[in-house]
Design an enzyme around this catalytic site. Structure first.
Site: not given
Ligand code: AMP
Length: 221
Positions: A13, A88, A127, A161
């Protein structure tokens, strides 16, 4: 044009959203990036979400909706956006609908990147990225040209990460299945959901997305 990119963690994404945003001059909102920036800055928000994010669970809906509310209200009217990592949960999608109605906007299309789970585990587990410029790498498929040095900015601050550890990866996939996958019928019944094969190469995925977007809103020229 306003769009949402949906897909499990590791489906690409972030990579695709950056490309589409640049090509179509859209504002790119990545909630994961916003939360990581909050952690980096040491803010109260960052301190409250750090452990949750490291575990692979979702930050509470109220917190994330408050973050998005500010962003949607502040964004320059008229320019489109691409949401990456939001919504989400169904509660977040409903909140987004309210916010868009309130600001006189709507979603034109929701694109799902479909990727099989074994590939996801493989992608996420290897990653790493540059802490300075955000360029992403992979231990098996995309090492920097000089080991430990970012190809783009030359920094040697390459980091993994915390939520790409195997245990957190398992939690993130489970969370996707349980809490995010219900968004597929949510948008499917509104006929704005389109699927692309996220297993294809990066360029091939971008061109599948562009084909969909061109059908909704062709680029001039
Ligand atoms: P990402 O970088 O999009 O994979 O997000 C990393 C982490 O941020 C996720 O595993 C959640 O802990 C938190 N996070 C990001 N976006 C959301 C969201 N829309 N709702 C809840 N937690 C989020």
């Amino acid at each position: 044009m306003n769009l949402v990119l949906l897909g499990p963690p590791g489906s690409g994404k972030g990579t695709q959203a950056k490309r589409v945003a640049q090509r179509r001059d859209l504002q790119h909102l990545a909630t994961g990036d916003m939360l990581r920036a909050a952690i980096e800055s040491g803010s109260a928000l960052g301190r409250s979400v750090r452990a949750i994010m490291d575990s692979g669970a979702l930050v509470p809906d109220d917190t994330i909706i408050a973050l998005i509310r500010g962003w949607i209200r502040r964004r320059a009217s008229g320019s489109g956006f691409i949401l990456d990592g939001f919504p989400r949960t169904v509660a977040q999608a409903q909140a987004l609908d309210h916010l868009l109605t309130e600001t006189g906007a709507e979603l034109d299309v929701v694109i799902e990147l479909e990727v099989d789970e074994t590939a996801l585990i493989d992608r996420l587990s290897g990653r790493f990225s540059c802490a300075n410029c955000g360029a992403s790498y992979h231990q098996r498929t995309h090492q920097p040209q000089v080991e430990g040095v970012c190809d783009i900015c030359g920094s040697n601050d390459l980091v993994c990460r915390p939520d790409d550890r195997p245990e957190a990866v398992r939690t993130r996939l489970e969370v996707y299945r349980r809490q995010t996958a219900p968004l597929l019928p949510y948008y499917g019944t509104r006929h704005i959901l389109q699927k692309v094969n996220g297993m294809a190469g990066i360029d091939a995925v971008t061109s599948q997305i562009e084909t969909i977007l061109n059908a909704v809103m062709p680029l001039p020229g």
